[in-house]
Every structure is written in C-alpha cells, then in structure tokens.
Design a protein around this motif. Structure first.
Motif, PDB file in Angstrom:
ATOM      1  N   THR A   1       2.972 -42.842   8.291  1.00  0.00           N
ATOM      2  CA  THR A   1       3.094 -42.103   9.548  1.00  0.00           C
ATOM      3  C   THR A   1       3.384 -43.106  10.658  1.00  0.00           C
ATOM      4  N   ILE A   2       4.301 -42.731  11.530  1.00  0.00           N
ATOM      5  CA  ILE A   2       4.831 -43.655  12.535  1.00  0.00           C
ATOM      6  C   ILE A   2       4.626 -43.072  13.928  1.00  0.00           C
ATOM      7  N   GLY A   3       3.942 -43.828  14.783  1.00  0.00           N
ATOM      8  CA  GLY A   3       3.820 -43.449  16.184  1.00  0.00           C
ATOM      9  C   GLY A   3       3.246 -42.067  16.389  1.00  0.00           C
ATOM     10  N   ASP A   4       4.022 -41.202  17.033  1.00  0.00           N
ATOM     11  CA  ASP A   4       3.557 -39.859  17.382  1.00  0.00           C
ATOM     12  C   ASP A   4       3.304 -38.976  16.171  1.00  0.00           C
TER      13      ASP A   4
ATOM     14  N   TYR B   1      14.527 -45.257   8.547  1.00  0.00           N
ATOM     15  CA  TYR B   1      14.471 -46.491   7.748  1.00  0.00           C
ATOM     16  C   TYR B   1      13.558 -46.302   6.540  1.00  0.00           C
ATOM     17  N   VAL B   2      12.367 -45.764   6.761  1.00  0.00           N
ATOM     18  CA  VAL B   2      11.408 -45.571   5.671  1.00  0.00           C
ATOM     19  C   VAL B   2      11.946 -44.570   4.648  1.00  0.00           C
ATOM     20  N   ASN B   3      12.582 -43.519   5.128  1.00  0.00           N
ATOM     21  CA  ASN B   3      13.056 -42.465   4.229  1.00  0.00           C
ATOM     22  C   ASN B   3      14.312 -42.832   3.451  1.00  0.00           C
ATOM     23  N   GLN B   4      15.208 -43.620   4.078  1.00  0.00           N
ATOM     24  CA  GLN B   4      16.530 -43.823   3.476  1.00  0.00           C
ATOM     25  C   GLN B   4      16.983 -45.271   3.329  1.00  0.00           C
TER      26      GLN B   4
END
Length: 359
Positions: free
Chosen positions: A280-283, A75-78
């Motif tokens: 940065t997301i989660g892991d 989602y963030v990238n595209q």
C-alpha cells in the motif's frame, strides 16, 4: 493521453533513479543515463505529459520531477523487477531462522529483526488472532516449595512459561496431578472456551490440598490464557529512519516515531490486510497519518494455515522489488519452520500421561 512504451520506459527510469538518489530527476540527467537515442527536449516533453497524467510531480525547489503515488502503484503493478536473492543471502536468512525455532513468538521477533537488518527499514511482525487456538498440554514444574513454573503449550506450538510464587507450600506430586488434570480437562479445547470454564469445580478430586493448589494457580492460568489470546505487535529497526534522506528533518523523523508509538492504532491498519504480499502506497493506507509512507506486508502460516503478518514501513521511495523478494523468501522459511510434521508443535514434546485415573 496514452501511456506509450517510451513514456513507460522514462517513468521506470525516473523511479529507479529517484529511489537510488532521493534527488528529483531532470531531463538532461535522464538523457545521459537512458539508451533511447532521444534528445533531452523530447524527454522533457514526455515528462511534462507524465506530469499532466498524474505520474510525476514537480517540486518547487527543483527543475527535476519525482514520482507520484500513482507512479509507484503503476511501478509495483507492472514495471518493477524482483531480483533473485543470491545463494549467500538465502543461506543467511534460512540459517538464522532455523537457529531459533523452538518458540513461536521468539521466532517471529527474530524474523522481524532479520527483515529490518536486510532492508534497512522499520519492520514489524503481528502474531495471529487466536480465537481458534486450542490447548495442547499444561505442565507445572516445581522450583522450590512455593515457586512453580507453569508451562502452557498450544496446538500451534506457542509456549508460555510463567513463574508463580504460591502463598503456601506445595508437593511435587500434587503439582503433577493438577497438571495432568488440567491437561485432561482442557486438551483440544479452544482457549476462549477454557476461559469460560471453572476448573476448580470440575476437578474430580476431594483432596483438600489439591483444591487449595488449584485455587492458588487458576487465576494465573486464566490470566496467561488471556495474554496468549491477545494479538502482539513487535517492531524492529525504528532508528533506521535516521539513515533515510527524507527524514534528515528531525521533525519528520519525530512524527514517524510518534505514529509508530501508537501501536494500537497502527495495528488496526495491519491486521485486516489481505493474505499474500500486499503493498500500500501513500493515501492507499487506511490511516491518514501514513499518507507519506509505503507499507508492505506478507502473511506467514503454521502447518499451512495463515496466522500472522510480517512487514516493513518506510518512505514511498522504496526498493519495492528487492523488499518483496526478501519478504517472500523470509515467509517461505517461516512457513517451513512452522510445519508441524509430527504434530508435536515447535517445542520439544513433554510426555504427559493424561489418564488421571491411573494415579
């Protein structure tokens, strides 16, 4: 299995709905909201495929699906759309920052406060590492016979004011001469180099009173320089966590606050992040304690040189497009505020004659 255009639209709709409601999204709910002329059964099949591909997860307590870390990254990238801030929102940010640009760190703290209030998330700001910071001037301002305010100004405009209680009386003219001597000796030198010097020995004066005054002031001067070199972390909006549905569980909220209370550990995960707006997301976060959160940081500059970071931390269910738009505009204003167009820094220049030979 291929991510078709229909799958992407369904995934985008699921993420958008989940971000708004914090409730798992079902196929029937989605079919009512999407204008795709497809049945709930078709959407359900596509959602099953997306789950198999790792983009959706299926909570045990619900028939609906929620996005995975992988989905948020896609989602963030595209897929996300960054809304354009309204004129009113831009004016509010610009006016608040312009109202408080006379001191570097106070401005940074204020920017974190603005970011927290607008996003309703926990915000933070990191001051720059100052290993390359150079000293601009020193001033010693008498308050009474034994109390002095020591002002140190760096080339980037940071101002440190420290009140000192001296063990003996001092004359204003001696304070002025010592300030000029310190400025003359240290102007343009890195703070790290100044800390290695011995000002008392290098003072070119045989006046006993001056020697005593230097001995009284130099320990505090060195301690202040050390403090100026330290990276500072400011946080705001810690209690915003209680307004987020995911943290209605007090244990989760407590864990979040405990994690942020370990500021040194949190700082390690922030200072080495790349320049620009980074999500940065989660892991993806370096610290495993942050596996349930997303972190967005942006860099700010002084006179075109990147020096520090500002950002937010919150649940992975975050309005990424809106938050990144706000942060981009906020850092643009910070950068404009920190342009040293006249070489005088952020504060008001104090005219100091550094030619000690004239006195």
């Amino acid at each position: 299995m291929e991510l078709t255009e229909r799958k992407l639209k369904i995934l985008q709709a699921i993420i958008s709905d989940y971000v708004k409601t914090a409730e798992p999204v079902g196929s029937r709910t989605l079919s009512k909201k999407m204008d795709m002329n497809v049945s709930p059964a078709t959407i359900r099949n596509e959602m099953s495929d997306l789950e198999e591909m790792g983009y959706l997860t299926h909570p045990h307590t619900s028939a609906g699906r929620v996005p995975s870390d992988k989905a948020y990254r896609l989602y963030v990238n595209q897929l996300m759309e960054k809304p354009v801030l309204s004129i009113e929102e831009k004016k509010a940010i610009a006016n608040e920052l312009q109202a408080d640009i006379n001191e570097f760190e106070r401005t940074i703290r204020h920017a974190a406060k603005i970011l927290s209030r607008i996003t309703n998330l926990t915000s933070f700001a990191v001051t720059p590492t100052r290993n390359e910071e150079t000293l601009k001037f020193v001033n010693l301002l008498p308050v009474d016979d034994q109390t002095v305010v020591m002002m140190i100004v760096s080339e980037t405009g940071e101002i440190s004011n420290t009140a000192l209680k001296l063990p003996r009386r001092c004359k204003p003219e001696n304070l002025q001469l010592l300030a000029k001597s310190m400025t003359y000796n240290y102007r343009g030198k890195k703070l790290t180099d100044v800390l290695k010097d011995n000002m008392i020995e290098s003072l070119e004066t045989n006046v006993e009173a001056m020697g005593n005054l230097a001995q009284d002031i130099m320990p505090d001067f060195m301690k202040t320089l050390e403090d100026m070199l330290n990276v500072q972390l400011y946080m705001d909006g810690l209690t915003n966590i209680f307004d987020i549905p995911e943290y209605s569980d007090m244990e989760r909220a407590k864990n979040f606050l405990t994690m942020l209370d370990q500021k040194d550990e949190f700082l390690k995960t922030i200072v080495d992040r790349d320049e620009g707006v980074i999500v940065t997301i989660g892991d993806e976060n370096m610290d495993e304690q942050m596996a349930d959160y997303s972190v967005i940081t942006a860099t700010y500059s002084v006179d075109g040189k990147t020096v520090g970071k500002i950002g937010v931390i919150g649940p992975k269910r975050m309005k990424y497009g809106e938050v990144t738009s706000i942060m981009e505009y906020l850092t643009e204003n910070l950068n404009d505020s920190f342009k040293l167009t006249d070489g005088s820094g952020l504060g008001t220049e104090i005219d100091i004659d550094v030619d000690v030979g004239k006195d």
